[in-house]
Design an enzyme around this catalytic site. Structure first.
Site, PDB file in Angstrom:
ATOM      1  CG  HIS A   1      51.236  -8.051  -5.112  1.00 35.41           C
ATOM      2  ND1 HIS A   1      52.146  -7.336  -5.857  1.00 35.41           N
ATOM      3  CD2 HIS A   1      50.007  -7.629  -5.509  1.00 35.41           C
ATOM      4  CE1 HIS A   1      51.486  -6.521  -6.678  1.00 35.41           C
ATOM      5  NE2 HIS A   1      50.194  -6.687  -6.485  1.00 35.41           N
TER       6      HIS A   1
ATOM      7  CG  HIS B   1      49.535  -3.090  -3.753  1.00 35.06           C
ATOM      8  ND1 HIS B   1      48.580  -2.098  -3.836  1.00 35.06           N
ATOM      9  CD2 HIS B   1      49.189  -4.032  -4.665  1.00 35.06           C
ATOM     10  CE1 HIS B   1      47.694  -2.420  -4.765  1.00 35.06           C
ATOM     11  NE2 HIS B   1      48.037  -3.592  -5.284  1.00 35.06           N
TER      12      HIS B   1
ATOM     13  CG  HIS C   1      47.986   1.427 -42.729  1.00 35.60           C
ATOM     14  ND1 HIS C   1      48.090   0.087 -42.463  1.00 35.60           N
ATOM     15  CD2 HIS C   1      49.242   1.929 -42.671  1.00 35.60           C
ATOM     16  CE1 HIS C   1      49.369  -0.217 -42.266  1.00 35.60           C
ATOM     17  NE2 HIS C   1      50.081   0.890 -42.385  1.00 35.60           N
TER      18      HIS C   1
ATOM     19  CD  GLU D   1      54.028   3.031 -33.123  1.00 30.81           C
ATOM     20  OE1 GLU D   1      54.286   2.046 -32.381  1.00 30.81           O
ATOM     21  OE2 GLU D   1      54.227   3.013 -34.349  1.00 30.81           O
TER      22      GLU D   1
HETATM   23  C1  TPP Z   1      49.730  -2.217 -16.913  1.00 33.10           C
HETATM   24  C2  TPP Z   1      49.343  -2.898 -15.651  1.00 33.10           C
HETATM   25  N1  TPP Z   1      48.917  -4.157 -15.688  1.00 33.10           N
HETATM   26  C3  TPP Z   1      48.527  -4.777 -14.559  1.00 33.10           C
HETATM   27  C4  TPP Z   1      48.553  -4.130 -13.361  1.00 33.10           C
HETATM   28  C5  TPP Z   1      48.052  -4.809 -12.098  1.00 33.10           C
HETATM   29  N2  TPP Z   1      49.185  -5.132 -11.217  1.00 33.10           N
HETATM   30  C6  TPP Z   1      49.533  -4.322 -10.212  1.00 33.10           C
HETATM   31  S1  TPP Z   1      50.886  -4.851  -9.410  1.00 33.10           S
HETATM   32  C7  TPP Z   1      51.010  -6.222 -10.390  1.00 33.10           C
HETATM   33  C8  TPP Z   1      52.113  -7.204 -10.176  1.00 33.10           C
HETATM   34  C9  TPP Z   1      53.412  -6.511 -10.132  1.00 33.10           C
HETATM   35  O1  TPP Z   1      54.433  -7.335  -9.772  1.00 33.10           O
HETATM   36  P1  TPP Z   1      55.796  -6.693  -9.295  1.00 33.10           P
HETATM   37  O2  TPP Z   1      56.140  -5.563 -10.132  1.00 33.10           O
HETATM   38  O3  TPP Z   1      56.772  -7.801  -9.191  1.00 33.10           O
HETATM   39  O4  TPP Z   1      55.453  -6.102  -7.876  1.00 33.10           O
HETATM   40  P2  TPP Z   1      55.548  -6.872  -6.478  1.00 33.10           P
HETATM   41  O5  TPP Z   1      54.528  -7.976  -6.510  1.00 33.10           O
HETATM   42  O6  TPP Z   1      56.905  -7.390  -6.371  1.00 33.10           O
HETATM   43  O7  TPP Z   1      55.163  -5.824  -5.503  1.00 33.10           O
HETATM   44  C10 TPP Z   1      50.003  -6.219 -11.341  1.00 33.10           C
HETATM   45  C11 TPP Z   1      49.826  -7.279 -12.359  1.00 33.10           C
HETATM   46  C12 TPP Z   1      49.020  -2.803 -13.362  1.00 33.10           C
HETATM   47  N3  TPP Z   1      49.080  -2.074 -12.255  1.00 33.10           N
HETATM   48  N4  TPP Z   1      49.438  -2.225 -14.507  1.00 33.10           N
END
Ligand code: TPP
Ligand code: MG
Length: 657
Positions: free
Chosen positions: A263, A28, A473, A411
């Site tokens: 990304h 990334h 529950h 939680e």
């Molecule tokens: C809980 C969770 N859901 C989904 C993902 C998959 N995922 C990785 S990065 C991303 C997008 C993140 O966007 P951002 O924080 O704006 O990062 P940028 O694109 O700016 O690098 C997703 C959906 C993940 N890593 N964790």
């Protein structure tokens, strides 16, 4: 501030990231390139750290909450001189065995404070790191010497701030006034699917102001501004700070920047070459030379002396403090030993009727008294979970010496914070809720297990025997689902005496979390045929009632069902052996000799547990498992059990076959 060197450092972060991701053909680059200036500032100017001693207790903590931007961390750890993060490690980014794993992994290299990647959790866990700092400071600093005095810095992205867990944790952080928590928000307004305009149009600044945070804004690409905002964040001692830095994802890639394309995919050789040109990187033949600007290398080399001196100054201060405060120094050592002190554990009499949650409370009280560094609390279920600690002050904005936590009904954040407290060093942490709501904290429990953190999860109201609250529950699938998590030990003690040992075993663990499933209802303490049961239980299962000679059947039961099994054994008129399997995964990991001593080979086995049978097929034939394969019912516990056919009578019939 040497802006030229910082610029070259940011450039080197970009080149290392572009090349490593291209070489791995995976990764990334977007956020790394977009936030490189903050990286240069953090590692060059802001962080008080020393790569030559990554575990220095008073270092600032930095958590890359946006774990997908792992090359941000790796390139800066390399430039700073962390020994594990060699250039070769970076060249094998995302390959098996490299400390430069796909997402930062705790323990893979010095300078990785936690495992990140599941968005939002880094920020939430950092709240625990910041809490731990205040707790340690309150216990050990003196009027003349501050041996604990560091900051917790976080880099979060759009994704982290969209996730609910960061909201839960930030709400609590604001309430608790954690002034030394500073979160940088890389606001590039792009996520995987495209611009945040698709889904995320709230006013984040206003939301954080409402949480009680100081909110600051500026540009990612102005070193003076980052320095000024950071100083402001530090000057605000009563509120955590959110520093919103407007940025451009993929900055430096001339054709792809500011698009979601950057990304999560390599730039491609063509764009990489264009980026190198735009950034002014000297050309090389194949274009992947992991270029580090000489000015950046020299800058960080000089820094190393400065960092080392700072740590040595701290060490001198620490030694002076230790000399002046020998008792506190002993306590400091105990807090940091990673070993639990022996406690004067409670005892119970056979025949006594007591819920295992209540016995758990007595165990906790004894253990907490012997281990002053054990801290924790519940998500608004202090009394139902029975996790109050006698005479323990409540941790708050005005009482940093507290050790009981009211986490509120949060939680997931609770468990993430428990991880953070544990990761910080100095403390053992526990947290509590109903077993049925373990689903709400499961992602943090998974990280406890992955990061080998010995967090203790007290999960009460462990079956349909909850009764009137009904199916919402009454956990039925939760034991099975928790048992699937690697490196988590699930204990379901069968009476008060076993509960004491389960708590003790949880405290003996130092390489992973433990879940204690405890009953709401009273359970009668039973006699144990195995005279060494306190030893045997440490293997996960032992013989409660031994059969006379070859058994007609061996009943394997857990928790409250051991009592049920004893009753059924008597009712059946058969020669039955009853085994309490307090932890299936622990018992499964024993050798044959141990297993055979508890469950004689060839014996007919019957399993009884008030939950789904999944996972028990290994231990008995499907028709020999008394389980519950549906949701429960609302009604008095005994009536619910009757209704579901989950009774001693039904079990006795199974025994008779
Ligand atoms: C809980 C969770 N859901 C989904 C993902 C998959 N995922 C990785 S990065 C991303 C997008 C993140 O966007 P951002 O924080 O704006 O990062 P940028 O694109 O700016 O690098 C997703 C959906 C993940 N890593 N964790
Ligand atoms: Mg983004």
């Amino acid at each position: 501030m040497d802006k030229n060197a910082l610029e070259k450092a940011a450039l080197s972060v970009r080149t290392l990231a572009m090349d490593a991701i291209q070489k791995a053909n995976s990764g990334h680059p977007g956020m790394v390139m977009g936030a490189a200036e903050l990286g240069a500032m953090l590692y060059g100017e802001i962080l008080r750290h020393d790569p030559s001693d990554p575990k220095w207790p008073d270092r600032d903590r930095f958590v890359l909450s946006a774990g997908h931007a792992s090359m941000f961390l790796y390139s800066l750890l390399h430039l700073s001189g962390y020994a594990d993060m060699t250039l070769d490690a970076i060249k094998s980014f995302r390959q098996i065995g490299s400390p430069a794993a796909g997402h930062p992994e705790y323990g893979a290299s010095g300078g990785i404070e936690m495992t990140t990647g599941p968005l939002g959790q880094g920020l939430a866990t950092s709240v625990g790191l910041a809490i731990a700092e205040t707790m340690l400071a309150a216990r050990f600093n003196t009027a003349s010497r501050k041996i604990v005095d560091h900051y917790t810095y976080v880099l979060a992205g759009d994704g982290c701030l969209q996730e609910g867990v960061s909201g839960e944790a930030s709400s609590l952080a604001g309430h608790l006034g954690l002034g030394k928590l500073i979160v940088y928000y890389d606001s590039n307004r792009i996520t995987i699917d495209g611009p945040t305009a698709l889904t995320f149009t709230e006013d984040v600044a206003k939301r954080y102001e409402a949480y009680g945070w100081q909110v600051l804004s500026g540009s990612m690409y102005n070193f003076d501004e980052i320095a000024r905002l950071t100083a402001k964040a530090k000057a605000e001692t009563k509120k955590p700070s959110l520093v919103i830095l407007t940025s451009i994802i993929g900055k430096g890639a001339p054709n792809k920047q500011n698009t979601a394309d950057t990304h999560g995919a390599p730039l491609g050789m063509e764009e990489l070459a264009a980026a190198r040109k735009a950034l002014g990187v000297p050309k090389t033949e194949d274009g992947l030379d992991f270029y580090i600007a000489p000015e950046a290398a020299a800058f960080f080399k000089d820094k190393r002396e400065e960092w080392k001196t700072r740590r040595e100054n701290w060490l001198a201060e620490f030694e002076a403090w230790a000399k002046e405060n020998p008792d506190r120094k002993n306590e400091w050592d105990a807090f940091h030993s990673g070993k639990a002190a022996e406690a004067a554990l409670p005892s119970f009499a056979v025949g006594e009727k007591i819920a295992t949650r209540a016995a758990g409370n007595k165990s906790l009280a004894a253990i907490a008294s012997a281990n002053q560094n054990l801290v924790g609390g519940s998500a608004d279920l202090k009394s139902p979970n029975a996790v109050g600690i006698p005479n323990a002050p409540v941790y708050s904005a005005s009482e940093r010496g507290g050790r009981y936590f009211h986490f509120g009904i949060r939680e997931f954040a609770m468990a993430a914070i428990a991880n953070g407290i544990s990761l910080h060093g100095g403390f053992r942490s526990f947290c509590a809720t109903f077993l049925v709501f373990s689903d709400y904290l499961r992602p943090a429990l998974r990280l406890s297990a992955l990061m080998k953190q010995p967090v203790i999860y007290v999960l009460t109201h462990d079956s349909i025997f909850v009764g009137e609250d009904g199916p919402t529950h009454q956990p039925v699938e939760h034991l099975a689902s928790l048992r699937t998590i690697p490196n988590l030990l699930v204990f379901r003690p069968a009476d008060a005496e076993e509960t004491v040992e389960a708590w003790a075993m949880a405290m003996e663990r130092n390489d992973g979390p433990t879940a204690l499933a405890l009953s709401r209802q009273n359970i009668t303490v039973f006699a144990k045929d195995d005279p060494d049961w306190k030893k045997s239980i440490r293997r996960g299962a032992y013989v409660v009632k031994r059969a006379d000679g070859p058994a007609d059947a061996v009943i394997i039961a857990t928790g409250s069902e051991v009592g049920l099994a004893l009753e059924a054994a008597a009712l059946s008129g058969k020669n039955v052996q009853v085994v309490s399997m307090v932890s299936r995964e622990l018992f499964a990991s024993q050798g044959n000799a141990v297993r055979n001593s508890v469950i004689p080979p060839g014996a007919r086995t019957i399993v009884c547990e008030a939950g789904v049978s999944q996972g028990w097929e290994r231990w008995a034939k499907p028709e020999d498992i008394l389980s519950i394969e549906r949701f429960g019912e609302s009604g008095p516990a005994e009536k619910v059990a009757d209704h579901l056919g989950f009774t001693a009578k039904a079990l006795a019939e199974k025994i008779r076959g």
